[in-house]
Design a protein around this motif. Structure first.
Motif, PDB file in Angstrom:
ATOM      1  N   ALA A 140       0.848  -1.195   0.000  1.00 34.23           N
ATOM      2  CA  ALA A 140       0.000   0.000   0.000  1.00 34.23           C
ATOM      3  C   ALA A 140       0.881   1.241   0.000  1.00 34.23           C
ATOM      4  O   ALA A 140       1.908   1.283   0.680  1.00 34.23           O
ATOM      5  CB  ALA A 140      -0.908  -0.003   1.226  1.00 34.23           C
ATOM      6  N   LEU A 141       0.493   2.238  -0.763  1.00 37.21           N
ATOM      7  CA  LEU A 141       1.223   3.504  -0.828  1.00 37.21           C
ATOM      8  C   LEU A 141       0.441   4.540  -0.025  1.00 37.21           C
ATOM      9  O   LEU A 141      -0.421   5.238  -0.553  1.00 37.21           O
ATOM     10  CB  LEU A 141       1.411   3.946  -2.281  1.00 37.21           C
ATOM     11  N   ASN A 142       0.728   4.622   1.260  1.00 35.92           N
ATOM     12  CA  ASN A 142       0.039   5.545   2.155  1.00 35.92           C
ATOM     13  C   ASN A 142       0.631   6.938   1.990  1.00 35.92           C
ATOM     14  O   ASN A 142       1.846   7.095   1.994  1.00 35.92           O
ATOM     15  CB  ASN A 142       0.167   5.084   3.605  1.00 35.92           C
ATOM     16  N   HIS A 143      -0.229   7.922   1.872  1.00 35.25           N
ATOM     17  CA  HIS A 143       0.255   9.284   1.640  1.00 35.25           C
ATOM     18  C   HIS A 143      -0.789  10.300   2.074  1.00 35.25           C
ATOM     19  O   HIS A 143      -1.954   9.981   2.244  1.00 35.25           O
ATOM     20  CB  HIS A 143       0.606   9.478   0.152  1.00 35.25           C
ATOM     21  N   THR A 144      -0.314  11.523   2.240  1.00 35.83           N
ATOM     22  CA  THR A 144      -1.178  12.666   2.502  1.00 35.83           C
ATOM     23  C   THR A 144      -0.859  13.717   1.447  1.00 35.83           C
ATOM     24  O   THR A 144       0.308  13.968   1.150  1.00 35.83           O
ATOM     25  CB  THR A 144      -0.923  13.243   3.907  1.00 35.83           C
ATOM     26  N   PRO A 172      -3.444   3.843  -3.045  1.00 40.43           N
ATOM     27  CA  PRO A 172      -3.199   2.905  -4.141  1.00 40.43           C
ATOM     28  C   PRO A 172      -2.261   1.779  -3.705  1.00 40.43           C
ATOM     29  O   PRO A 172      -1.598   1.883  -2.672  1.00 40.43           O
ATOM     30  CB  PRO A 172      -2.534   3.782  -5.209  1.00 40.43           C
ATOM     31  N   VAL A 173      -2.235   0.718  -4.496  1.00 44.97           N
ATOM     32  CA  VAL A 173      -1.298  -0.376  -4.242  1.00 44.97           C
ATOM     33  C   VAL A 173      -0.255  -0.377  -5.356  1.00 44.97           C
ATOM     34  O   VAL A 173      -0.473   0.169  -6.443  1.00 44.97           O
ATOM     35  CB  VAL A 173      -2.010  -1.745  -4.151  1.00 44.97           C
ATOM     36  N   PHE A 174       0.879  -0.996  -5.050  1.00 44.23           N
ATOM     37  CA  PHE A 174       1.994  -1.037  -5.994  1.00 44.23           C
ATOM     38  C   PHE A 174       2.630  -2.416  -5.884  1.00 44.23           C
ATOM     39  O   PHE A 174       2.743  -2.966  -4.785  1.00 44.23           O
ATOM     40  CB  PHE A 174       3.011   0.052  -5.639  1.00 44.23           C
ATOM     41  N   THR A 175       3.047  -2.981  -7.028  1.00 46.31           N
ATOM     42  CA  THR A 175       3.718  -4.277  -7.035  1.00 46.31           C
ATOM     43  C   THR A 175       5.215  -4.060  -7.159  1.00 46.31           C
ATOM     44  O   THR A 175       5.698  -3.505  -8.152  1.00 46.31           O
ATOM     45  CB  THR A 175       3.206  -5.156  -8.185  1.00 46.31           C
ATOM     46  N   LEU A 176       5.933  -4.491  -6.128  1.00 46.53           N
ATOM     47  CA  LEU A 176       7.392  -4.373  -6.111  1.00 46.53           C
ATOM     48  C   LEU A 176       8.018  -5.314  -7.130  1.00 46.53           C
ATOM     49  O   LEU A 176       7.441  -6.353  -7.469  1.00 46.53           O
ATOM     50  CB  LEU A 176       7.926  -4.701  -4.715  1.00 46.53           C
ATOM     51  N   SER A 177       9.206  -4.998  -7.605  1.00 44.34           N
ATOM     52  CA  SER A 177       9.922  -5.868  -8.528  1.00 44.34           C
ATOM     53  C   SER A 177      10.284  -7.177  -7.830  1.00 44.34           C
ATOM     54  O   SER A 177      10.363  -7.248  -6.603  1.00 44.34           O
ATOM     55  CB  SER A 177      11.183  -5.167  -9.047  1.00 44.34           C
ATOM     56  N   ALA A 178      10.499  -8.223  -8.628  1.00 46.04           N
ATOM     57  CA  ALA A 178      10.816  -9.544  -8.077  1.00 46.04           C
ATOM     58  C   ALA A 178      12.175  -9.529  -7.384  1.00 46.04           C
ATOM     59  O   ALA A 178      13.053  -8.719  -7.707  1.00 46.04           O
ATOM     60  CB  ALA A 178      10.806 -10.581  -9.195  1.00 46.04           C
ATOM     61  N   GLY A 179      12.336 -10.433  -6.438  1.00 45.00           N
ATOM     62  CA  GLY A 179      13.613 -10.590  -5.753  1.00 45.00           C
ATOM     63  C   GLY A 179      13.618  -9.937  -4.390  1.00 45.00           C
ATOM     64  O   GLY A 179      13.039  -8.869  -4.188  1.00 45.00           O
ATOM     65  N   ASP A 180      14.273 -10.608  -3.449  1.00 41.94           N
ATOM     66  CA  ASP A 180      14.414 -10.072  -2.098  1.00 41.94           C
ATOM     67  C   ASP A 180      15.325  -8.851  -2.097  1.00 41.94           C
ATOM     68  O   ASP A 180      16.136  -8.667  -3.009  1.00 41.94           O
ATOM     69  CB  ASP A 180      15.019 -11.128  -1.161  1.00 41.94           C
TER      70      ASP A 180
END
Length: 193
Positions: A140-144, A172-180
């Protein structure tokens, strides 16, 4: 309060006390602005019209507000503790001065500062409410934001080369790139893309 005041005094010692003597004086209380904040103390605004929140003593009947410390472009108006004021054209830091008056005289001027930006401004941004790690690539992308954004953009690239403008969402939600590993997400909003 205003008006005629009578002050009496007497003195005493071990032998007794004197008769009272008195004198009169008329008090004409000047008004004083004790609190002055633009938009309740906000540091930024996206609206050119702001509210001048103020508290004044001495029963003011009129106020004057201006972006000029000399008030050359201002006129006396009926007193209000939250009048509207229109900032000058152009974005940036604005200083507004205010003073009040009653039948006895004029208060000292007070001032406050606010930054005017027509564009929306992100004032706070966190991933998953500030969590330091996650097991899910979707976050989740929390913001004001102050202002009225219509779109947002999020990316792991500071140039947003891989991002696309999307309709604005509160969270909004965001999908991080693969990999730790540690990921940095960049976020911005606009009125239009």
């Amino acid at each position: 309060g205003d008006g005629r005041k009578t002050v009496s005094i007497k003195v005493k010692n071990t032998e007794g006390e004197s008769a009272a003597v008195s004198d009169d004086i008329t008090l004409k209380e000047l008004p004083v602005v004790t609190v002055f904040r633009i938009n309740g103390g906000a540091v930024r605004t996206t609206s050119q019209t702001v509210t001048l929140n103020n508290v004044a003593t001495g029963s003011p009947t009129e106020y004057m507000a201006s972006e000029s410390a000399t008030f050359t472009d201002a006129a006396w108006l009926a007193y209000s503790d939250a009048p509207s004021f229109t900032l000058s054209q152009g974005e940036g830091e604005k200083t507004v001065y205010c003073k009040v008056r009653n039948g006895n005289g004029v208060s000292a001027a007070v001032s406050d500062v606010i930054t005017f930006n027509k564009l929306p401004v992100v004032t706070r941004f966190q991933i998953n409410n500030g969590a330091t790690d996650t097991v899910s690539r979707t976050v989740a992308l929390n913001h004001t934001v102050i202002g009225s954004p219509t779109h947002y953009m999020a990316s792991e690239s500071s140039t947003f080369a891989d991002g696309a403008g999307r309709a604005y969402l509160d969270t909004p939600v965001f999908t991080l790139s693969a990999g730790d590993g540690e990921k940095t997400v960049y976020f911005k909003v606009k009125n239009a893309f």
